[in-house]
Design an enzyme around this catalytic site. Structure first.
Site, PDB file in Angstrom:
ATOM      1  N   HIS A  76      -6.222 -25.157  42.946  1.00 17.25           N
ATOM      2  CA  HIS A  76      -7.264 -25.489  43.429  1.00 17.25           C
ATOM      3  C   HIS A  76      -7.844 -26.533  43.600  1.00 17.25           C
ATOM      4  O   HIS A  76      -7.190 -27.467  43.114  1.00 17.25           O
ATOM      5  CB  HIS A  76      -8.907 -24.653  42.541  1.00 17.25           C
ATOM      6  CG  HIS A  76      -8.865 -24.975  41.309  1.00 17.25           C
ATOM      7  ND1 HIS A  76      -9.672 -25.970  41.010  1.00 17.25           N
ATOM      8  CD2 HIS A  76      -8.493 -24.017  40.206  1.00 17.25           C
ATOM      9  CE1 HIS A  76      -9.439 -26.316  39.893  1.00 17.25           C
ATOM     10  NE2 HIS A  76      -8.704 -25.494  39.408  1.00 17.25           N
ATOM     11  N   ASP A 339      -4.545 -24.621  37.158  1.00 16.96           N
ATOM     12  CA  ASP A 339      -4.014 -25.792  36.851  1.00 16.96           C
ATOM     13  C   ASP A 339      -2.184 -25.259  35.775  1.00 16.96           C
ATOM     14  O   ASP A 339      -1.254 -25.541  35.760  1.00 16.96           O
ATOM     15  CB  ASP A 339      -4.518 -26.720  36.254  1.00 16.96           C
ATOM     16  CG  ASP A 339      -5.588 -26.688  35.460  1.00 16.96           C
ATOM     17  OD1 ASP A 339      -5.822 -25.258  34.719  1.00 16.96           O
ATOM     18  OD2 ASP A 339      -6.272 -27.714  34.441  1.00 16.96           O
TER      19      ASP A 339
END
Length: 468
Positions: A76, A339
């Site tokens: 993102h 992540d």
């Protein structure tokens, strides 16, 4: 974990006590965009930047070669802090905003009408956008990052999409990840019929997920705490002592000093610059950066043996797509996740050095092989390219705008790996690991395989969005 009700009450008190904050004010234009050099030191929380170690390898497809498939796994875009991150930031902000003296030294900028960067708790966990940024000139919004990325992707790989204009984009059901995927899809233009396939992060998804760690009961964030606790945090004590000496009665703690780094990073995401970032010396930034590298390495990277099994879930699926590329009409595969999921994937793929552990005795420089922020800045993207040169095919990876060769297989054009050799390499990386078995996934799910890349058009994935 702070219970939601308690957190909401505490947050309300902290915000009510803080200074009044007008939203979307204009900043000093000269400051915006002036702190890019800090991004690599902020552990992946700061805005996007390209992979520093690009080795000088051109990212263009090698001359005389034809691209036949590309896969993209993206993070993102730039965001506001999570609720857990915000709790620590608000605690230090409460102390600072209620200080009754004149701010001196590193904090003197607070005397000049400073505006806190989180005006409302509803922004926590959210992507930064043109609408919710604290400064209208902010160049680092997650929204614009995703849209810019999409246009760059289209310019480079658009030819692969010409004959297949109906395709999916896969995303977890985290709202900020979904929003990134949506911004990306919008920026590709109206020439494509794109469906967002929204995959649940719930553990019940088992192996059929982009967030495998969530389905791994055996993953334990504290598994290597004994290693991590041995790293010196004197640099945090030095920061709090310095600020307290300059501002008598402020009483910042070591924990507060750590929160200032998060404040710095997320303010950059929301504002385009951060006065808080100027508090730190170069040495303090280096120490903080290395501590985030250590934590990541031993929790979500090569320093934790289980991570290779977690990352195997997605890596195995991507290898399968490469094998089947000649028989699949779809040549472009786009996925968005967190992540840590990308780090898990890169660990299994062998793009992160797993031949030596990171030391906690000191900050290594020559032997510093793992930089968390380099791999997963906000908006990170990992491409897997397959291209044909004459009668042979090759595979290579591009991480955040830089070709990252497979160390043991890079003799092909553009430092790629010959296809057959790549499959042997992948087989070796996956030998002895099983996501389903090593994680005890059966405790939470019966889903043993990742299938969404192949059954998305018959099994509609539309999990409800969650703000996390």
């Amino acid at each position: 974990m702070v219970k939601p009700v308690i957190f909401a009450i505490c947050l309300g008190v902290l915000l009510s006590k803080a200074l009044s904050i007008p939203l979307r004010s204009f900043a000093d234009i000269e400051l915006i965009g002036s702190q890019k050099s800090l991004f690599p030191f902020l552990g992946g929380s700061a805005p996007y930047f390209s992979f520093p170690a690009n080795y000088g390898i051109p990212t263009d497809i090698p001359e005389g070669c034809r691209l036949t498939q590309v896969q993209m796994i993206g993070r993102h875009g730039e965001r506001y802090p999570t609720r857990s991150e915000a709790k620590d930031i608000f605690e230090v902000w409460y102390k600072i905003s209620n200080y009754t003296g004149k701010y001196e030294g590193s904090l003197s900028f607070l005397n000049n009408g400073y505006e806190f960067f989180i005006p409302d708790e509803s922004l926590l966990e959210m992507e930064t956008t043109l609408q919710n940024s604290i400064d209208v000139l902010n160049p680092y919004t997650g929204e614009m990052n995703a849209k810019r990325h999409a246009r760059e992707f289209l310019a480079k790989y658009g030819k692969l999409m010409e004959n297949c204009t109906n395709f999916p984009i896969f995303t977890t059901n985290s709202k900020r990840i979904y929003d990134t995927a949506q911004y990306f899809a919008e920026a590709l233009g109206d020439g494509f019929n794109i469906s967002l396939q929204t995959l649940s992060e719930n553990s019940s998804s088992g192996a059929n997920t982009l967030a495998a760690k969530s389905s791994c009961p055996n993953w334990n964030s504290n598994a290597n705490n004994d290693i991590l606790m041995s790293y010196s945090r004197d640099y945090l004590e030095n920061i709090s002592d310095r600020l307290n000496d300059e501002n008598k009665g402020l009483n910042l703690s070591r924990k507060d000093a750590a929160a200032l780094f998060s404040w710095c990073a997320f303010e950059l995401n929301a504002k385009g610059y951060s006065n808080i970032c100027d508090i730190f010396s170069a040495a303090e930034l280096i120490h903080y950066s290395y501590e985030t590298d250590l934590t990541s390495f031993y929790q979500n990277g090569p320093g934790y043996k289980l991570i290779k099994s977690i990352g195997a879930n997605l890596f195995n699926a991507t290898v399968k797509l490469i094998r089947q590329s000649a028989h699949l009409d779809q040549k472009v595969w786009l996925s968005f996740t967190h992540d840590t999921d990308i780090l898990n994937y890169l660990t299994t793929a062998g793009l992160i050095d797993d031949t030596r552990n990171l030391t906690t005795n000191h900050v290594p420089f020559r032997d510093h092989s793992y930089h968390r922020s380099w791999y997963i800045p906000q908006g990170a993207r990992v491409y897997t390219e397959k291209f044909q040169c004459s009668n042979d095919s090759y595979v290579r990876y591009v991480v955040n705008d830089a070709v990252v060769p497979i160390e043991s297989c890079s003799s092909g054009p553009g430092f790629s790996c010959e296809e057959g050799t790549f499959y042997e390499y992948a087989k070796d990386r996956l030998r002895g690991v099983s996501f389903y078995e090593d994680c005890d996934v059966s405790k939470v799910s019966k889903e043993k395989e990742l299938t969404f890349y192949w059954d998305w058009n018959t099994t509609r994935y539309n999990a409800s969005l969650v703000n996390q």
